[in-house]
Design a protein around this motif. Structure first.
Motif, short mmCIF file in Angstrom:
data_model
loop_
_atom_site.label_atom_id
_atom_site.label_comp_id
_atom_site.label_asym_id
_atom_site.label_seq_id
_atom_site.Cartn_x
_atom_site.Cartn_y
_atom_site.Cartn_z
N GLN A 1 0.61 -1.17 -0.25
CA GLN A 1 0.10 -0.01 0.03
C GLN A 1 0.94 1.23 0.14
O GLN A 1 0.59 2.01 -0.80
N ALA A 2 1.88 1.07 0.78
CA ALA A 2 2.86 2.47 0.90
C ALA A 2 3.34 2.48 -0.76
O ALA A 2 3.60 3.60 -1.09
N ILE A 3 3.87 1.39 -1.18
CA ILE A 3 4.41 1.56 -2.40
C ILE A 3 3.47 2.16 -3.70
O ILE A 3 3.86 2.99 -4.51
N THR A 4 2.30 1.68 -3.46
CA THR A 4 1.31 2.27 -4.41
C THR A 4 1.17 3.67 -4.24
O THR A 4 1.21 4.19 -5.15
N ARG A 5 1.05 4.24 -3.06
CA ARG A 5 0.93 5.68 -2.89
C ARG A 5 2.25 6.33 -3.33
O ARG A 5 2.22 7.52 -4.21
N TRP A 6 3.44 5.82 -3.25
CA TRP A 6 4.54 6.44 -3.67
C TRP A 6 4.78 6.24 -4.97
O TRP A 6 5.18 7.41 -5.65
#
Ligand SMILES: Cc1cc2nc3c(=O)[nH]c(=O)nc-3n(C[C@H](O)[C@H](O)[C@H](O)COP(=O)(O)OP(=O)(O)OC[C@H]3O[C@@H](n4cnc5c(N)ncnc54)[C@H](O)[C@@H]3O)c2cc1C
Length: 498
Positions: free
Chosen positions: A120-125
């Motif tokens: 999820q954090a990578i998706t945001r980034w």
């Protein structure tokens, strides 16, 4: 400094639980579209610290990854490879800063909570940085699926589809890999950072596509004969089951490759064996889909009606179970075997969980991480669902309480498996081997046998009876029934999975 030319930079293929180059769609796409392609595998600190991870998993991954790199070199593909020890997001941020990332390619992972949070954090980034992340669906595992009406059909269609073939596209060019920050580049297999590794002397199955193909080939060349007869036996199943599970769990083989080999198999006098094997292939997807649709079962029972189910197990009995020192020969043999070899057949896995949760009266959560570490083929989707089924907390499956003495007499009638893994009982006469406590004390004393084997930690009969009563009573509560209806609606468990 942010890399500014979006049409330049590298294409990253991030390998997770898909350590192969054959039938690998993200790899095939990156090679055909990309110019500077980096194949990346990451050992993340959160993973090394996670209590489901063990050194045998890390070694298997290392073997699979090094074999993959070797093959890429032999094929002379103009790509780069890297295996790193760092948080994935930090790796991507660093790569973007020094080289620019044009696109990220990977499979969508049906993993544990910590990998989902990371994704999820990578998706945001990637969104903020306008980097396309081509996240390929795993074979027939659908994110956000609300019911199973079409799932079996979709699974079959996917399995019958063409295998993806990766080959270098016209624009590929060699490039320099950036220098990694200190401590990131792995030069040898990393180790877990917790203190609960099961150790074990091995030998364990080895990672890599070539090894995987060897198991696949020998299975359909002959080992499959007798599959149905031997599948429940702890000793014989080691040869007559396919032993493909670690290769599927870590992606050295795709399920589609296995399915198509199975479909084309022509093994004389093995029709029923093949049929039994084939149905299990779909179970793999069924359970992973279940976990994908309801990932909270990593922590709580799929049937919320069991949230208050009472357990009274002691720390001593849990420790004895984990160490294979319960005084019940088959239970101890199974535990010692899986600690040392990483493999156990389905029936014996089920019996270990049944004994823990029913006879020793522990919640499934007490043992789920221990066996995850022991199983070389740890696959979250299958593991958490199966654990709960065997613990009797789904409310939709038949309650099965395995009697380990009966199992022992039926599945290891000559006691070869027990004698191998419980050397204290090596010389025990067969009439007492399955339940040594039935040997008259005087006979035991005079026999000159090793007397160090523990007395049984519980009475198999009375503990089993108490568990049965408790479970059946609870299964009739409204909370469990309501949840059972909900579970059936979402997961529509095929009746064969009971
Ligand atoms: C408590 C418990 C935990 C388990 N945890 C795992 C796990 O972490 N990883 C894992 O791969 N399997 C798990 N299983 C399922 C099963 O025991 C193994 O898949 C099987 O024993 C692996 O051996 P094999 O490859 O020789 O299987 P085979 O009998 O040759 O079957 C071929 C493949 O079919 C699939 N399969 C077979 N049986 C099942 C099943 N009952 N459910 C789902 N898929 C199945 C597996 O991918 C397996 O590799 C678990 C079972 C229990 C009872």
């Amino acid at each position: 400094m942010q890399y500014s030319h979006s049409n330049r930079g590298i294409d990253v293929v991030w390998f997770k639980r898909d350590l192969r180059i054959r039938d690998h769609t993200p790899l095939a796409n990156a090679l055909s579209r990309g110019r500077q392609v980096l194949l990346l595998h990451i050992y993340e600190p959160t993973d090394l610290a996670h209590l489901t991870t063990s050194n045998r998993h890390l070694t298997f991954r290392w073997q699979a990854w090094t074999a993959l790199c070797k093959e890429v070199r032999a094929l002379n593909w103009p790509v780069q490879t890297a295996v790193l020890h760092a948080p994935a997001l930090d790796v991507l941020k660093y790569l973007h800063e020094v080289s620019g990332i044009r696109a990220l390619y990977s499979y969508q992972e049906t993993g544990l909570a910590h990998t989902f949070i990371r994704d999820q954090a990578i998706t945001r980034w990637v969104r903020i940085n306008e980097i396309p992340w081509h996240e390929q669906r795993q074979q027939a595992i659908y994110r956000g699926l609300k019911h199973r009406k079409k799932w079996a059909n979709d699974w079959h269609n996917t399995m019958r589809g063409g295998l993806t073939r990766a080959s270098p596209g016209p624009n590929l060019e060699r490039f320099e890999v950036p220098e990694w920050p200190p401590g990131w580049a792995c030069v040898e297999t990393p180790h877990v950072t917790h203190c609960n590794d099961p150790g074990g002397c091995g030998p364990f199955q080895k990672g890599g596509e070539r090894e995987a193909r060897r198991y696949l080939q020998t299975f359909f060349e002959g080992r499959v004969k007798g599959y149905r007869r031997q599948i429940g036996r702890p000793l014989e199943s080691r040869k007559s089951c396919s032993r493909l599970s670690p290769y599927l769990a870590w992606g050295c083989l795709s399920m589609r490759q296995v399915y198509q080999t199975f479909q084309n198999a022509d093994v004389p006098r093995a029709k029923m064996d093949l049929k039994a094997f084939g149905s299990r292939l779909r179970w793999q997807g069924h359970f992973i889909q279940k976990f994908e649709s309801e990932c909270r079962i990593e922590f709580e029972s799929v049937n919320r009606g069991y949230a208050d189910f009472p357990y009274h197990g002691t720390p001593e009995s849990l420790a004895a179970w984990k160490e294979g020192k319960t005084g019940i020969p088959l239970v101890d043999a199974c535990m010692r075997c899986v600690i040392n070899t990483g493999y156990l057949n389905f029936r014996m896995r089920a019996m270990l969980v049944s004994f823990l949760t029913h006879h020793l009266d522990h919640p499934w959560q007490a043992g789920v991480e221990h066996l995850a570490r022991c199983f070389l083929d740890f696959e979250p989707g299958i593991h958490f669902s199966q654990f709960q089924m065997q613990a009797g907390v789904t409310g939709i499956n038949t309650i099965r309480i395995y009697n380990p003495v009966k199992q022992s007499m039926e599945r290891d009638s000559e006691g070869l498996f027990i004698r191998e893994w419980v050397p204290e009982l090596a010389k025990m006469p067969i009439e007492y081997l399955h339940s040594p406590w039935t040997q008259p004390p005087m006979e035991r004393l005079w026999s000159g046998l090793d007397l160090t084997y523990a007395d049984p930690i519980v009475s198999v009969e009375s503990a089993g009876r108490a568990a049965r009563e408790k479970l059946w009573k609870f299964k009739k509560t409204n909370a469990v029934r309501e949840e059972a209806t909900r579970i059936l609606r979402i997961h529509v468990a095929p009746s064969s999975l009971d």
